[in-house]
Enzyme design. Structure first.
Site, PDB file in Angstrom:
ATOM      1  N   CYS B  12       0.962  -1.215   0.119  1.00  0.00           N
ATOM      2  CA  CYS B  12      -0.023   0.099   0.065  1.00  0.00           C
ATOM      3  C   CYS B  12       0.770   1.123   0.038  1.00  0.00           C
ATOM      4  CB  CYS B  12      -0.826  -0.013   1.298  1.00  0.00           C
ATOM      5  SG  CYS B  12      -2.165  -1.165   1.063  1.00  0.00           S
ATOM      6  N   ASP B  31      11.672   3.928   5.049  1.00  0.00           N
ATOM      7  CA  ASP B  31      11.332   2.453   4.936  1.00  0.00           C
ATOM      8  C   ASP B  31      12.894   1.507   5.251  1.00  0.00           C
ATOM      9  OD1 ASP B  31       9.121   0.716   3.394  1.00  0.00           O
ATOM     10  OD2 ASP B  31      10.813  -0.437   3.710  1.00  0.00           O
ATOM     11  N   ASP B  74      14.844   2.275  10.277  1.00  0.00           N
ATOM     12  CA  ASP B  74      13.957   1.543  10.959  1.00  0.00           C
ATOM     13  C   ASP B  74      13.284   2.339  11.974  1.00  0.00           C
ATOM     14  OD1 ASP B  74      12.180  -0.102  12.971  1.00  0.00           O
ATOM     15  OD2 ASP B  74      13.702  -1.878  12.149  1.00  0.00           O
ATOM     16  N   THR B 144      -6.808  -1.413  10.996  1.00  0.00           N
ATOM     17  CA  THR B 144      -7.369  -2.431  10.375  1.00  0.00           C
ATOM     18  C   THR B 144      -8.835  -2.703  10.672  1.00  0.00           C
ATOM     19  OG1 THR B 144      -7.400  -5.087   9.816  1.00  0.00           O
ATOM     20  CG2 THR B 144      -6.016  -4.080  11.575  1.00  0.00           C
ATOM     21  N   SER B 179      -5.949 -11.824  15.780  1.00  0.00           N
ATOM     22  CA  SER B 179      -4.566 -12.352  15.737  1.00  0.00           C
ATOM     23  C   SER B 179      -3.463 -11.439  16.461  1.00  0.00           C
ATOM     24  CB  SER B 179      -3.949 -12.511  14.054  1.00  0.00           C
ATOM     25  OG  SER B 179      -3.866 -11.425  13.844  1.00  0.00           O
ATOM     26  N   TYR B 181      -1.133  -9.985  15.069  1.00  0.00           N
ATOM     27  CA  TYR B 181      -0.996  -8.967  14.361  1.00  0.00           C
ATOM     28  C   TYR B 181      -2.195  -7.778  14.733  1.00  0.00           C
ATOM     29  CZ  TYR B 181      -2.278  -6.079  10.695  1.00  0.00           C
ATOM     30  OH  TYR B 181      -2.755  -5.054   9.627  1.00  0.00           O
ATOM     31  N   HIS B 182      -3.195  -8.367  14.542  1.00  0.00           N
ATOM     32  CA  HIS B 182      -4.594  -7.544  14.765  1.00  0.00           C
ATOM     33  C   HIS B 182      -4.503  -6.730  16.191  1.00  0.00           C
ATOM     34  CE1 HIS B 182      -6.046  -9.776  11.164  1.00  0.00           C
ATOM     35  NE2 HIS B 182      -6.322  -8.739  10.943  1.00  0.00           N
ATOM     36  N   LYS B 185      -2.497  -3.742  16.356  1.00  0.00           N
ATOM     37  CA  LYS B 185      -3.043  -2.483  15.881  1.00  0.00           C
ATOM     38  C   LYS B 185      -3.985  -1.985  17.039  1.00  0.00           C
ATOM     39  CE  LYS B 185      -1.731  -2.607  11.112  1.00  0.00           C
ATOM     40  NZ  LYS B 185      -0.997  -1.502  10.775  1.00  0.00           N
ATOM     41  N   GLN B 208      -8.414  -0.349   7.780  1.00  0.00           N
ATOM     42  CA  GLN B 208      -8.603  -0.540   6.407  1.00  0.00           C
ATOM     43  C   GLN B 208      -9.078  -1.824   6.142  1.00  0.00           C
ATOM     44  OE1 GLN B 208      -6.177   0.713   2.599  1.00  0.00           O
ATOM     45  NE2 GLN B 208      -5.099  -0.795   3.819  1.00  0.00           N
ATOM     46  N   TYR B 255     -11.198 -21.048   3.292  1.00  0.00           N
ATOM     47  CA  TYR B 255     -10.995 -21.778   5.032  1.00  0.00           C
ATOM     48  C   TYR B 255     -12.376 -21.814   5.278  1.00  0.00           C
ATOM     49  CZ  TYR B 255      -6.300 -19.631   4.132  1.00  0.00           C
ATOM     50  OH  TYR B 255      -4.902 -19.641   4.161  1.00  0.00           O
ATOM     51  N   VAL B 327      -8.781 -19.254  14.041  1.00  0.00           N
ATOM     52  CA  VAL B 327      -9.847 -19.289  14.892  1.00  0.00           C
ATOM     53  C   VAL B 327     -10.804 -18.102  14.682  1.00  0.00           C
ATOM     54  CG1 VAL B 327     -10.698 -19.487  17.494  1.00  0.00           C
ATOM     55  CG2 VAL B 327      -8.630 -20.530  16.665  1.00  0.00           C
TER      56      VAL B 327
END
Lengths: 407, 407
Positions: B12, B31, B74, B144, B179, B181-182, B185, B208, B255, B327
């Site tokens: 993105c 980046d 970084d 997200t 997760s 990851y989620h 956020k 998003q 899935y 899950v």
């Protein structure tokens, strides 16, 4: 039961370890001793002359014949943490092993980042260790009432039934924490709830209020068992700090109007709540939330109670209203539920004159150890970095590097 | 405007940097190029032959005469990040610079810990850098839709008006991420909201949906500007992956039942949404939340659309229902609001046959680069560690160590 107490060398952890041991449980303390290091770094010290952990444990054994096992290491080091789970095989893990001061986390960026990384990584490691090695073990995690902030609605115990546009669900109670430390506990709570859901772990998240007091029946057995009594602006909790201030004739440091309302509890109830949670574990897959406090007070009420107790002892106690160094509502609605631990049998020690007298007496007894320069708030929430009058060195648990895969 | 795009070498981020540059903004990419390293570590690769960032930027300049500034480093390294803010003096910072794959975060403990530390520390550093150096700068943060999970009530844009026991408040929408990851956020969102409140920063948190497509008007100018097109089980997003599977006659990997409903958008809308957010900044102290997607689909619907598009091209496309490695609810209520970006002027590119044709054509064109062994899910949410069939090495951004005060 076999119960590990992570952070068992700290204020609540030490009292808990002794109580559980006295009650006949097999107890292990897991601690990095870093809390002692933070005192050094900040140039502060507990009012009470706390002995080394080794001396404490020897004294406990001599006094009671009971042995508390001890693992020294940092839970952000996964291999260390896993080894304690493998060796001790706990039925319950009580997790106090976090950086627990809001002002500490607001000193500057490094302290904010350290607090969040240390707390989040330690808890993640624990979740993975339980999943890998001991999936039936019950996690008893110390959260804080500060996770909720001060919403304009009643605060429930962890979850809220929401009706919205004609539909209904039970959702995690929305969180509005007030410091980078309180945020770290919110992050933990989300991670724990998720781990219970995907892995079937069992957890109790205890949203604890402000703890006061220092003596418990167990620590009173011998002076070498004495608990911490923090009164400085970084680690001191409000009622304890006010008692010390009163003892030396320093005006009580109320931040702003003093209308900030919080839940409070006696440390003797902390230890009892922990045992109740252990004895009545969550079900597999369940992430249960208890609000762990017994009474609500406004800060100004606390100050007035200490003032009255001091006057009874012949002390002249003034109350000072300082500009609030925190960003928080100085007057607000606050009504937090706390019936689940009572339902399990908690009989609260409500805040009493005799408790205030005993705290004041401890303050008088260790009066020579009081450093008045530690009373005034030096950490301003509005500033991105605060210079305290003592030199500080940033410390990070060494395990943090290991945990994130660094050499 | 002067706009920094953190993570501007990613999927993105690259499309956004080009779009903003084309629209006349002064753009800087910040980046670490670590996304390329993760491909190497996992033994995966983008379908499209992505050029080095240096080549990309040279081509952009040659094609358009526009120069995009570039800072390689970084953002978990605070001094580096701060130097980019000092040097570039952005009016807005668009923050894509996070580990953004749910399966990656669920591989094992190290990947979970890395994801959370990397994402949380990068965002904390950015908040401190803005507070210190550029307090009026507008933070446009990529969150997200997965932060919300799948509650049984309508999903609002960030906040929910709650009536409870006769009282009312507007509270952060309760989050149930799926997760590690989620979760990272969600942690970010809480940290950002707090920084806006205590420091008066201005932020837009963009929740998003699943992004599809790869071509934008800008990247189509020259093959050397081509964007990533991830189709592997770790980084591939569902619609893109299905198109690649269809192109090589591999059964589409649905899935479970495929009733999972999510919000989706075309990458050409991602870039437009970002510009709209930048052009209409949040007010000082405001943490605004927009749900950034244009349509909702069930996964099985997506599969059926790809099947139909494939058949039009003469391909025989089967749909396979694999055991769900995640899950999650395979059937559930889902109704998420998304009017705020439309109110600012977004005109959506809805999912069309022509877009599916073009995706399929790209898949056919780069067919030789497709590695079918990357399609099958290898990361099981229920396991605490997953061994993928390719060797992997854990990488951690070096800056993470610096950020937590390690040597």
């Amino acid at each position: 039961m076999r119960i590990s107490v992570l952070g068992g060398d700290g204020y609540c952890g030490w009292a808990t370890a002794l109580y559980l041991s006295k009650r006949g449980h097999s107890v292990a303390i897991v601690d990095s001793l870093v809390r002692r290091q933070w005192d050094e770094d900040l140039g502060v010290a507990t009012l009470t002359p706390v002995r080394s952990l080794a001396q404490r444990l020897e004294t406990w054994r001599a006094q009671t014949g009971k042995r508390i096992e001890c693992f020294i290491g940092d839970i952000t080091d996964y291999e260390f943490l896993a080894s304690t789970v493998r060796d001790f095989e706990p039925d319950a893990v009580v997790h106090f092993a976090e950086q627990r001061s809001a002002p500490y986390s607001m000193i500057d960026r490094k302290h904010a980042v350290f607090t969040q990384v240390n707390n989040v990584v330690g808890t993640l490691n624990l979740l993975f260790a339980l999943r890998e090695l001991r999936p039936q073990c019950h996690l008893v995690k110390l959260g804080t009432m500060g996770e909720y902030g001060t919403p304009n609605i009643d605060i429930e115990e962890g979850y809220l039934t929401v009706e919205h546009n004609g539909r209904k669900d039970v959702l995690p109670f929305p969180k509005q924490p007030g410091s980078f430390y309180h945020l770290s506990k919110v992050h933990d709570s989300h991670n724990i709830l998720f781990a219970c859901r995907i892995w079937g772990l069992r957890a109790t998240d205890l949203n604890q209020g402000v703890v006061y007091g220092t003596m418990t029946d167990e620590s009173a057995l011998d002076e070498a068992l004495i608990n911490r009594f923090d009164y400085d602006e970084v680690f001191g909790t409000v009622l304890n700090r006010f008692c010390v201030q009163a003892a030396v004739g320093y005006p009580l440091t109320v931040y702003g109007k003093g209308g900030q309302t919080r839940g409070y509890l006696d440390i003797r109830d902390t230890v009892r709540c922990i045992e109740l949670a252990c004895l009545h574990p969550a079900k597999p897959g369940e992430c249960r939330v208890f609000n762990q406090f017994t009474e609500q007070f406004r800060v100004l009420e606390i100050a007035q109670m200490v003032q009255a107790a001091g006057e009874k002892l012949g002390l002249d106690v003034e109350i000072d209203h300082l500009p609030d160094p925190r960003v928080e509502a100085e007057e607000h609605y606050y009504n937090a539920k706390h019936s689940k631990l009572t339902d399990l049998g908690l009989k609260p020690h409500l805040l009493s004159e005799s408790l205030l007298d005993s705290l004041m007496n401890i303050a008088m007894r260790y009066r020579d150890r009081i450093d008045q320069s530690l009373f005034a708030p030096q950490v301003d929430w509005r500033k991105p970095h605060n210079r305290r009058h003592r030199t500080m060195v940033m410390t990070a648990g060494e395990g943090v590097g290991e945990a994130v895969g660094l050499p």
